[in-house]
Design a protein around this motif. Structure first.
Motif, PDB file in Angstrom:
ATOM      1  N   GLY A 181      48.101   8.032   2.205  1.00  0.00           N
ATOM      2  CA  GLY A 181      47.590   6.910   1.429  1.00  0.00           C
ATOM      3  C   GLY A 181      46.198   6.433   1.801  1.00  0.00           C
ATOM      4  O   GLY A 181      45.596   5.654   1.074  1.00  0.00           O
ATOM      5  N   GLU A 182      45.665   6.887   2.951  1.00  0.00           N
ATOM      6  CA  GLU A 182      44.318   6.463   3.342  1.00  0.00           C
ATOM      7  C   GLU A 182      43.283   7.271   2.566  1.00  0.00           C
ATOM      8  O   GLU A 182      43.422   8.478   2.398  1.00  0.00           O
ATOM      9  N   LYS A 183      42.242   6.565   2.116  1.00  0.00           N
ATOM     10  CA  LYS A 183      41.142   7.215   1.416  1.00  0.00           C
ATOM     11  C   LYS A 183      39.852   6.900   2.154  1.00  0.00           C
ATOM     12  O   LYS A 183      39.724   5.851   2.784  1.00  0.00           O
ATOM     13  N   VAL A 184      38.914   7.828   2.078  1.00  0.00           N
ATOM     14  CA  VAL A 184      37.628   7.653   2.747  1.00  0.00           C
ATOM     15  C   VAL A 184      36.503   7.636   1.724  1.00  0.00           C
ATOM     16  O   VAL A 184      36.651   8.104   0.594  1.00  0.00           O
ATOM     17  N   ILE A 185      35.384   7.109   2.157  1.00  0.00           N
ATOM     18  CA  ILE A 185      34.149   7.182   1.390  1.00  0.00           C
ATOM     19  C   ILE A 185      33.270   8.193   2.108  1.00  0.00           C
ATOM     20  O   ILE A 185      32.971   8.030   3.296  1.00  0.00           O
ATOM     21  N   LEU A 186      32.894   9.264   1.418  1.00  0.00           N
ATOM     22  CA  LEU A 186      32.057  10.302   2.006  1.00  0.00           C
ATOM     23  C   LEU A 186      30.592  10.008   1.692  1.00  0.00           C
ATOM     24  O   LEU A 186      30.256   9.674   0.552  1.00  0.00           O
ATOM     25  N   ILE A 187      29.745  10.146   2.696  1.00  0.00           N
ATOM     26  CA  ILE A 187      28.309   9.959   2.518  1.00  0.00           C
ATOM     27  C   ILE A 187      27.630  11.208   3.055  1.00  0.00           C
ATOM     28  O   ILE A 187      27.732  11.524   4.239  1.00  0.00           O
ATOM     29  N   GLY A 188      26.949  11.937   2.175  1.00  0.00           N
ATOM     30  CA  GLY A 188      26.304  13.183   2.562  1.00  0.00           C
ATOM     31  C   GLY A 188      24.803  13.110   2.412  1.00  0.00           C
ATOM     32  O   GLY A 188      24.289  12.498   1.475  1.00  0.00           O
TER      33      GLY A 188
END
Length: 165
Positions: A71-78
């Motif tokens: 259930g955990e979601k991340v925000i990806l920054i590339g």
């Protein structure tokens, strides 16, 4: 958005270390921050000359996302070519990515699938500015490209203080 889990993905020639100032600011604002080292980058022990695919290169990022609690979601920054790794992760883990942010990053909708994608998505530099390593043999494509020291400031870190270079 404070409390969100941000995963910062470095670009070419870097490692998680390149985010250190931003990491402090984000953590001070209440975010959970992970600065990943892709295979052969930063302190990752992988010999870059053994990495033969983006699947291998992105393995540390994919491993991190696959290990997230249910259930955990991340925000990806590339950043830079890290955008290609972000796209790869987005395709692999649709249900675990809340958002993707591209900072001066490669943004190919489907990643590196065709020769044209590779041409459009990978940085190109004049030959006199780079050093190539042919870890698979002289008849195979280069396995690593290193920017010569005298071009690093101009190409990568124009506004960085000398001690950070």
């Amino acid at each position: 958005m404070a409390g969100e889990h941000l995963v910062l993905v470095h670009g070419e020639g870097h490692g998680g270390w390149c985010w250190f100032k931003l990491r402090w600011l984000l953590e001070g604002s209440g975010y959970q921050v992970t600065c990943i080292d892709l295979a052969g980058g930063g302190v990752d022990p992988t010999d870059p000359n053994t990495v033969r695919s983006f699947e291998q290169y992105d393995k540390p990022l994919l491993r991190l996302i696959s290990a997230l609690p249910e259930g955990e979601k991340v925000i990806l920054i590339g950043h830079g070519s890290g955008g290609l790794s972000v796209i790869h992760a987005m395709h692999e883990f649709v249900d675990r990515i809340k958002q993707a942010i591209f900072v001066a990053a490669a943004m190919l909708p489907f990643g590196l699938q065709t020769d044209e994608d590779k041409k459009d998505g990978l940085p190109s530099l004049p030959e006199n500015e780079t050093e190539l390593t042919f870890g698979a043999g002289a008849d195979d494509p280069p396995t690593t490209v290193a920017l010569r020291l005298e071009f690093q400031r101009d190409r990568l870190s124009q506004q960085s203080p000398e001690e950070i270079l």
